[in-house]
Scaffold this motif. Structure first.
Motif, short mmCIF file in Angstrom:
data_model
loop_
_atom_site.label_atom_id
_atom_site.label_comp_id
_atom_site.label_asym_id
_atom_site.label_seq_id
_atom_site.Cartn_x
_atom_site.Cartn_y
_atom_site.Cartn_z
N ILE A 197 0.82 -1.21 0.00
CA ILE A 197 0.00 0.00 0.00
C ILE A 197 0.86 1.27 0.00
N GLY A 198 1.88 1.31 0.81
CA GLY A 198 2.75 2.50 0.85
C GLY A 198 3.37 2.79 -0.50
N TYR A 199 3.92 1.77 -1.13
CA TYR A 199 4.52 1.96 -2.46
C TYR A 199 3.47 2.41 -3.47
N LEU A 200 2.31 1.79 -3.43
CA LEU A 200 1.26 2.11 -4.39
C LEU A 200 0.69 3.51 -4.20
N ARG A 201 0.86 4.05 -3.01
CA ARG A 201 0.43 5.43 -2.74
C ARG A 201 1.55 6.43 -3.01
N GLY A 202 2.71 5.94 -3.41
CA GLY A 202 3.80 6.82 -3.77
C GLY A 202 4.74 7.19 -2.65
N SER A 203 4.73 6.42 -1.56
CA SER A 203 5.59 6.78 -0.43
C SER A 203 6.94 6.07 -0.44
N GLY A 204 7.30 5.45 -1.54
CA GLY A 204 8.61 4.82 -1.62
C GLY A 204 9.02 4.65 -3.07
N ALA A 205 10.32 4.74 -3.30
CA ALA A 205 10.83 4.60 -4.66
C ALA A 205 10.76 3.15 -5.12
N ASP A 206 10.86 2.22 -4.18
CA ASP A 206 10.82 0.80 -4.50
C ASP A 206 9.91 0.07 -3.52
N PRO A 207 9.28 -1.01 -3.97
CA PRO A 207 8.47 -1.80 -3.05
C PRO A 207 9.36 -2.51 -2.03
N THR A 208 8.81 -2.78 -0.87
CA THR A 208 9.54 -3.49 0.18
C THR A 208 9.66 -4.97 -0.16
N LYS A 241 -1.46 5.29 -6.98
CA LYS A 241 -0.78 5.82 -8.17
C LYS A 241 -0.77 4.75 -9.26
N ASP A 242 -1.42 5.07 -10.38
CA ASP A 242 -1.52 4.09 -11.46
C ASP A 242 -0.15 3.65 -11.97
N ALA A 243 0.78 4.58 -12.09
CA ALA A 243 2.11 4.22 -12.58
C ALA A 243 2.81 3.25 -11.62
N ALA A 244 2.64 3.48 -10.33
CA ALA A 244 3.23 2.57 -9.34
C ALA A 244 2.58 1.19 -9.43
N ALA A 245 1.26 1.16 -9.61
CA ALA A 245 0.56 -0.12 -9.72
C ALA A 245 1.02 -0.89 -10.95
N GLN A 246 1.17 -0.20 -12.05
CA GLN A 246 1.59 -0.86 -13.28
C GLN A 246 3.03 -1.36 -13.21
N SER A 247 3.87 -0.64 -12.47
CA SER A 247 5.28 -1.02 -12.39
C SER A 247 5.58 -2.04 -11.29
N ALA A 274 6.98 -5.70 -12.20
CA ALA A 274 8.34 -5.63 -12.75
C ALA A 274 9.36 -5.24 -11.69
N LYS A 275 8.99 -4.30 -10.82
CA LYS A 275 9.91 -3.89 -9.75
C LYS A 275 10.21 -5.04 -8.80
N CYS A 276 9.25 -5.98 -8.70
CA CYS A 276 9.44 -7.15 -7.83
C CYS A 276 10.02 -8.33 -8.59
N GLY A 277 10.24 -8.18 -9.89
CA GLY A 277 10.79 -9.26 -10.69
C GLY A 277 9.80 -10.40 -10.89
N VAL A 278 8.52 -10.05 -10.96
CA VAL A 278 7.46 -11.04 -11.11
C VAL A 278 6.64 -10.69 -12.34
#
Length: 117
Positions: free
Chosen positions: A39-50, A88-94, A97-101
């Motif tokens: 949720i934090g990443y998808l809301r734009g609070s981090g450059a990368d997912p945990t 954030k749609d861009a975060a959701a779409q990425s 790939a950011k997780c390598g999945v």
């Protein structure tokens, strides 16, 4: 106990329960628990997912083995995305790939889940 540890334990338990019950249908509760750390990443609070978020994305991928499961996962992801207006749609779409999945379903508010039958 650190909230990240608790979330990680919940994700692991959800994945274990899923694999321990063959033929068990995917539930939105399982998908929600798996993606909660994102949720934090998808809301734009981090450059990368945990790492916990990426573990959840991998768990969702594992849940969608049959066409019916993929459609159920898709509908659950869509419903979850619609609960967060600041997603954030861009975060959701990425995210995959950011997780390598490579997910068979997109993380989107507007996806047509009937395509994943």
């Amino acid at each position: 106990m650190d909230s990240r540890v608790v979330l990680s334990v919940i994700v692991v338990l959800a994945v274990v329960q899923f694999f321990a019950q063959p033929g068990y249908a995917v539930t939105c509760g399982e998908v929600d628990v798996a993606l909660l750390p994102c949720i934090g990443y998808l809301r734009g609070s981090g450059a990368d997912p945990t790492p916990a978020c990426c573990d959840g994305v991998k768990a969702v991928k594992g849940m969608g083995q049959t066409p019916a499961d993929k459609k159920a996962c898709c509908n659950c992801v869509k419903a979850a995305a619609n609960r967060y207006p600041d997603l954030k749609d861009a975060a959701a779409q990425s995210l995959p790939a950011k997780c390598g999945v490579q997910l068979d379903i997109p993380i989107s508010r507007s996806v047509d889940c009937d395509k994943y039958v």
